[in-house]
Design a protein around this motif. Structure first.
Motif, mmCIF file in Angstrom:
data_model
loop_
_atom_site.group_PDB
_atom_site.id
_atom_site.type_symbol
_atom_site.label_atom_id
_atom_site.label_comp_id
_atom_site.label_asym_id
_atom_site.label_seq_id
_atom_site.Cartn_x
_atom_site.Cartn_y
_atom_site.Cartn_z
ATOM 1 N N UNK A 385 -15.245 15.900 -6.302
ATOM 2 C CA UNK A 385 -15.155 17.313 -6.689
ATOM 3 C C UNK A 385 -14.235 17.444 -7.900
ATOM 4 N N UNK A 386 -14.588 18.361 -8.783
ATOM 5 C CA UNK A 386 -13.712 18.724 -9.887
ATOM 6 C C UNK A 386 -13.297 20.170 -9.652
ATOM 7 N N UNK A 387 -12.052 20.343 -9.240
ATOM 8 C CA UNK A 387 -11.576 21.658 -8.822
ATOM 9 C C UNK A 387 -10.700 22.275 -9.907
ATOM 10 N N UNK A 391 -8.072 26.877 -8.283
ATOM 11 C CA UNK A 391 -8.651 26.679 -6.945
ATOM 12 C C UNK A 391 -7.792 25.699 -6.139
ATOM 13 N N UNK A 392 -6.483 25.857 -6.283
ATOM 14 C CA UNK A 392 -5.559 24.973 -5.572
ATOM 15 C C UNK A 392 -5.691 25.052 -4.068
ATOM 16 N N UNK A 409 -5.647 14.097 -12.276
ATOM 17 C CA UNK A 409 -5.472 15.391 -12.934
ATOM 18 C C UNK A 409 -6.113 15.332 -14.316
ATOM 19 N N UNK A 410 -7.064 16.225 -14.555
ATOM 20 C CA UNK A 410 -7.793 16.249 -15.824
ATOM 21 C C UNK A 410 -7.603 17.597 -16.518
ATOM 22 N N UNK A 411 -8.125 17.649 -17.730
ATOM 23 C CA UNK A 411 -7.975 18.887 -18.504
ATOM 24 C C UNK A 411 -8.670 20.062 -17.811
ATOM 25 N N UNK A 412 -9.831 19.801 -17.200
ATOM 26 C CA UNK A 412 -10.599 20.889 -16.566
ATOM 27 C C UNK A 412 -10.091 21.248 -15.174
ATOM 28 N N UNK A 433 -18.865 16.708 -8.359
ATOM 29 C CA UNK A 433 -19.051 16.020 -9.649
ATOM 30 C C UNK A 433 -19.327 14.557 -9.340
ATOM 31 N N UNK A 434 -20.425 14.080 -9.812
ATOM 32 C CA UNK A 434 -20.816 12.691 -9.553
ATOM 33 C C UNK A 434 -19.999 11.717 -10.402
ATOM 34 N N UNK A 435 -19.667 10.578 -9.765
ATOM 35 C CA UNK A 435 -18.969 9.516 -10.492
ATOM 36 C C UNK A 435 -17.600 9.939 -10.962
#
Length: 436
Positions: A385-387, A391-392, A409-412, A433-435
């Motif tokens: 998942x890319x949250x 959406x904490x 932790x990413x930019x998005x 989110x795949x992969x």
């Protein structure tokens, strides 16, 4: 209550074999165990074989005289019958024998009264006892005098000529009404806790089975090894009474068990009151809110005393009781406990959803936990998942209710790969989110 605080009462057991009971001898053995669980000393046993029950005395009139004489010889202070007696039979037998007469129901109620510790259990037992004694008031006093006048309190308006019996009946009915109100309040609290657990994704597992099969032992071994305080000196308050006797515990205890080390795979484990053949209807009715805990379980662990030659009968009683409670269709694991007493080789032994083990020594606990995990977490899937950072709450939810395998932790937002239930994966599929 400790045994030292209770004076043993000498009792004579009486059984009637009409040929209808599948295993009459076992029923009498169980009656003896019940008497001992009520801290009564069995001084003798009398059995009669007769094709039908005597409506007036339960046993034959000639046998009544034999019971009276033998009770005197063995020093019995009470006479306990193997089955439920009608109010008139209790009255007639008491008059002829000259001693207090109890039946199996009365005996079980006595045991529950001794064991009751919590407020709820005490309320439930008192309710059941009063409901049992209400129809038996007739004959409890042979000479009821006519009453007149007034007495303070809620029973002050007595009409002239009202009998002591009628007053006692009114007092009991009033007390039952009060108890039911108190029980409704306690049941409301239990319902609130149950609702809170039902809203949690954590699976609910309930220990069920015949009394003295080892449910409390399994609960304690789970708490010691996988409870919230594992790895520390676990709190004695988290364990339950563990004793080799019928109905050692009455209260339903719920504990959070998490057997995972690297994984977050907890489940709620509840220990319920044991079942027994001919469990009094009033007792089942009074304890229904407690017993119904099993209805809301995702998985039942039926604990069987494999060392008892009548364990198949006990399983049938358990199946029937679960059916009556509306829990007959819930998936089960069958634990054949105390298998070490039967010289079963290569313990623990696991076959499908059955396990042969010895909870008292801890043998088979890891295998049992694996079985539970396989059943309650059978729908686990891995998902990424890319949250978004706003959406904490979802990220926190996965932290508490899933196994986080990777996190970045990413930019998005926060990218996580988790092992979670298929339901949760579907619920938050919009963030999948795949992969990498």
């Amino acid at each position: 209550m400790e045994r030292e605080e209770i004076n043993d009462t000498k009792v004579l057991l009486v059984g009637l074999d009409t040929g209808e009971e599948e295993d009459f001898e076992h029923s009498m053995e169980e009656l003896k165990s019940l008497a001992e669980a009520a801290y009564k000393e069995v001084t003798g046993i009398i059995v009669q074989r007769m094709s039908a029950v005597n409506k007036a005395f339960y046993i034959g009139t000639g046998k009544v005289e034999e019971v009276r004489e033998y009770a005197g010889e063995c020093g019995a202070q009470e006479v306990v019958f193997d089955n439920a007696l009608s109010p008139s039979q209790v009255r007639n037998l008491g008059r002829e024998i000259g001693l207090p007469v109890l039946d199996r129901t009365n005996l079980i109620l006595d045991i529950f009264a001794i064991r009751a510790q919590t407020k709820e259990a005490k309320l439930q037992v008192e309710t059941a006892r009063l409901q049992y004694f209400l129809p038996r008031l007739v004959g409890m006093r042979e000479n009821l005098s006519r009453q007149g006048g007034t007495v303070g309190g809620s029973l002050s308006n007595r009409g002239a000529g009202e009998t002591k019996l009628e007053l006692d009946r009114r007092k009991i009915e009033h007390r039952i009404s009060e108890l039911k109100k108190d029980l409704d309040e306690v049941a409301g609290s239990r319902q609130t806790m149950r609702k809170k657990r039902s809203q949690s994704p954590i699976p609910k597992v309930a220990l069920v089975g015949y009394t003295n099969a080892g449910k409390s032992t399994i609960m304690n071994r789970m708490v010691e090894k996988y409870g919230e305080n594992r790895g520390k000196e676990y709190s004695k308050e988290k364990t339950v009474l563990e004793k080799d006797m019928l109905f050692a515990t009455l209260d339903t205890n719920v504990r959070c068990i998490n057997p995972g080390t690297d994984e977050n795979i907890p489940f709620f484990l509840s220990d319920t009151v044991g079942f027994i053949n001919k469990l009094p209807h009033d007792l089942v009715k009074a304890f229904r809110s407690t017993l119904e805990e099993v209805k809301f379980a995702d998985l039942l662990i039926q604990v069987v005393d494999f060392s008892d030659e009548h364990h198949r009968q006990h399983m049938e009683v358990t199946a029937q009781t679960l059916k009556e409670l509306g829990a007959g269709d819930i998936p089960q694991i069958v634990v054949f406990n105390k298998a070490d007493k039967c010289n079963v080789a290569n313990l623990p032994r696991v076959k499908d959803r059955q396990i042969y083990m010895a909870a008292s020594t801890g043998c088979g606990m890891e295998e049992l936990v694996d079985l539970i995990r396989q059943c309650v977490y059978a729908d686990r899937v891995e998902a990424s998942f890319l949250l978004p950072y706003d959406k904490g709450n979802i990220a926190s939810y996965f932290m508490e209710n899933a196994t986080v395998l990777e996190q970045e932790y990413r930019e998005e937002g926060v990218w996580i790969r988790v092992s979670c239930s298929k339901g949760d994966a579907d619920k938050y599929s919009m963030y999948q989110k795949q992969g990498q």
